[in-house]
Write a protein that holds these residues in place. Structure first.
Motif, mmCIF file in Angstrom:
data_model
loop_
_atom_site.group_PDB
_atom_site.id
_atom_site.type_symbol
_atom_site.label_atom_id
_atom_site.label_comp_id
_atom_site.label_asym_id
_atom_site.label_seq_id
_atom_site.Cartn_x
_atom_site.Cartn_y
_atom_site.Cartn_z
ATOM 1 N N VAL A 1 0.832 -1.201 0.000
ATOM 2 C CA VAL A 1 0.000 0.000 0.000
ATOM 3 C C VAL A 1 0.867 1.253 0.000
ATOM 4 N N THR A 2 1.926 1.253 0.767
ATOM 5 C CA THR A 2 2.832 2.398 0.808
ATOM 6 C C THR A 2 3.450 2.643 -0.564
ATOM 7 N N GLU A 3 3.858 1.570 -1.245
ATOM 8 C CA GLU A 3 4.439 1.713 -2.586
ATOM 9 C C GLU A 3 3.419 2.271 -3.574
ATOM 10 N N VAL A 4 2.184 1.760 -3.524
ATOM 11 C CA VAL A 4 1.148 2.220 -4.454
ATOM 12 C C VAL A 4 0.818 3.686 -4.201
ATOM 13 N N LEU A 5 0.709 4.065 -2.930
ATOM 14 C CA LEU A 5 0.386 5.450 -2.611
ATOM 15 C C LEU A 5 1.536 6.402 -2.928
ATOM 16 N N ALA A 6 2.751 5.893 -2.969
ATOM 17 C CA ALA A 6 3.901 6.739 -3.259
ATOM 18 C C ALA A 6 4.068 6.998 -4.756
ATOM 19 N N PRO B 1 3.354 8.377 -8.475
ATOM 20 C CA PRO B 1 2.706 9.600 -8.955
ATOM 21 C C PRO B 1 1.310 9.299 -9.496
ATOM 22 N N ALA B 2 0.446 10.303 -9.498
ATOM 23 C CA ALA B 2 -0.941 10.142 -9.935
ATOM 24 C C ALA B 2 -1.026 9.729 -11.401
ATOM 25 N N THR B 3 -0.072 10.130 -12.225
ATOM 26 C CA THR B 3 -0.124 9.780 -13.644
ATOM 27 C C THR B 3 0.050 8.284 -13.843
ATOM 28 N N GLU B 4 0.884 7.651 -13.050
ATOM 29 C CA GLU B 4 1.058 6.197 -13.155
ATOM 30 C C GLU B 4 -0.197 5.482 -12.677
ATOM 31 N N GLN B 5 -0.834 6.001 -11.633
ATOM 32 C CA GLN B 5 -2.033 5.372 -11.100
ATOM 33 C C GLN B 5 -3.196 5.502 -12.068
ATOM 34 N N ALA B 6 -3.283 6.610 -12.796
ATOM 35 C CA ALA B 6 -4.395 6.815 -13.722
ATOM 36 C C ALA B 6 -4.397 5.760 -14.813
ATOM 37 N N GLY B 7 -3.232 5.305 -15.219
ATOM 38 C CA GLY B 7 -3.148 4.285 -16.255
ATOM 39 C C GLY B 7 -3.608 2.927 -15.784
ATOM 40 N N ARG B 8 -3.704 2.723 -14.470
ATOM 41 C CA ARG B 8 -4.085 1.429 -13.926
ATOM 42 C C ARG B 8 -5.453 1.445 -13.274
ATOM 43 N N VAL B 9 -6.286 2.406 -13.605
ATOM 44 C CA VAL B 9 -7.635 2.476 -13.029
ATOM 45 C C VAL B 9 -8.431 1.273 -13.506
ATOM 46 N N ARG B 10 -9.269 0.742 -12.623
ATOM 47 C CA ARG B 10 -10.069 -0.431 -12.962
ATOM 48 C C ARG B 10 -10.901 -0.180 -14.211
ATOM 49 N N VAL B 11 -11.074 -1.220 -14.978
ATOM 50 C CA VAL B 11 -11.891 -1.126 -16.180
ATOM 51 C C VAL B 11 -13.365 -1.205 -15.822
ATOM 52 N N ALA B 12 -13.700 -1.949 -14.796
ATOM 53 C CA ALA B 12 -15.089 -2.074 -14.365
ATOM 54 C C ALA B 12 -15.134 -2.069 -12.842
ATOM 55 N N ALA B 13 -16.206 -1.561 -12.308
ATOM 56 C CA ALA B 13 -16.364 -1.490 -10.861
ATOM 57 C C ALA B 13 -17.399 -2.507 -10.411
ATOM 58 N N VAL B 14 -17.413 -2.740 -9.120
ATOM 59 C CA VAL B 14 -18.381 -3.667 -8.549
ATOM 60 C C VAL B 14 -19.393 -2.888 -7.725
ATOM 61 N N THR B 15 -20.528 -3.504 -7.456
ATOM 62 C CA THR B 15 -21.568 -2.865 -6.669
ATOM 63 C C THR B 15 -21.019 -2.486 -5.298
ATOM 64 N N GLY B 16 -21.332 -1.276 -4.864
ATOM 65 C CA GLY B 16 -20.900 -0.822 -3.545
ATOM 66 C C GLY B 16 -19.539 -0.155 -3.530
ATOM 67 N N SER B 17 -18.871 -0.047 -4.658
ATOM 68 C CA SER B 17 -17.568 0.598 -4.671
ATOM 69 C C SER B 17 -17.731 2.107 -4.612
ATOM 70 N N THR B 18 -16.686 2.779 -4.200
ATOM 71 C CA THR B 18 -16.750 4.232 -4.064
ATOM 72 C C THR B 18 -16.472 4.906 -5.402
ATOM 73 N N VAL B 19 -16.832 6.164 -5.475
ATOM 74 C CA VAL B 19 -16.611 6.924 -6.702
ATOM 75 C C VAL B 19 -15.154 7.376 -6.719
ATOM 76 N N PRO B 20 -14.394 7.024 -7.772
ATOM 77 C CA PRO B 20 -12.997 7.440 -7.824
ATOM 78 C C PRO B 20 -12.886 8.928 -8.159
ATOM 79 N N HIS B 21 -11.724 9.507 -7.879
ATOM 80 C CA HIS B 21 -11.484 10.907 -8.223
ATOM 81 C C HIS B 21 -11.480 11.056 -9.740
ATOM 82 N N ARG B 22 -11.946 12.186 -10.194
ATOM 83 C CA ARG B 22 -12.004 12.451 -11.641
ATOM 84 C C ARG B 22 -10.579 12.648 -12.142
ATOM 85 N N VAL B 23 -10.205 11.843 -13.128
ATOM 86 C CA VAL B 23 -8.873 11.909 -13.733
ATOM 87 C C VAL B 23 -9.060 11.934 -15.241
#
Length: 131
Positions: A50-55, A57-79
């Motif tokens: 978790v520490t590595e993932v949070l460290a 940059p946001a640009t790397e994380q945006a490329g790995r956003v889930r393709v589909a969400a499941v019921t009850g998941s939270t709304v991700p930040h707009r990227v």
């Protein structure tokens, strides 16, 4: 008067029983300790991940956003570059209601949106939705 050898044998028997009981308890404690250490290792690895993932940059994380969400998941930040597929099914349904063409006016538009929002829409209903 009891013999000295008999007294020593009785005491030796009690001590042997105590040693056997303590060995069993030590084995039980050793097993519990091993399980607790394994859990501690898993938690440490999870924290590091978790520490590595949070460290990252946001640009790397945006490329790995889930393709589909499941019921009850939270709304991700707009990227930039992320579409509605990352939203939970309920939120995707809300967006589809809001995407209904605006050709109809007044009550018709509300009824049209209600039709898309609810599977229990009654065609004979004459009331106008408020909102």
């Amino acid at each position: 008067m009891p013999s000295v050898i008999g007294l020593l044998e009785a005491r030796e028997k009690k001590v042997r029983e105590e040693v056997a009981r303590l060995r069993e308890e030590a084995e039980r404690i050793s097993a519990a300790l091993s399980a607790a250490e394994a859990q501690l290792d898993r938690l440490g690895q999870a924290r590091e991940t978790v520490t590595e993932v949070l460290a990252e940059p946001a640009t790397e994380q945006a490329g790995r956003v889930r393709v589909a969400a499941v019921t009850g998941s939270t709304v991700p930040h707009r990227v930039e570059g992320v579409d509605a597929a990352v939203l939970a099914p309920e939120y995707q349904r809300i967006l589809s209601v809001l995407a209904v063409p605006e050709a109809a006016a007044g009550c018709g538009r509300s009824r049209s949106r209600l039709h898309w929002a609810s599977r229990r829409f009654r065609p004979g209903w004459r009331g106008c939705a408020r909102g």
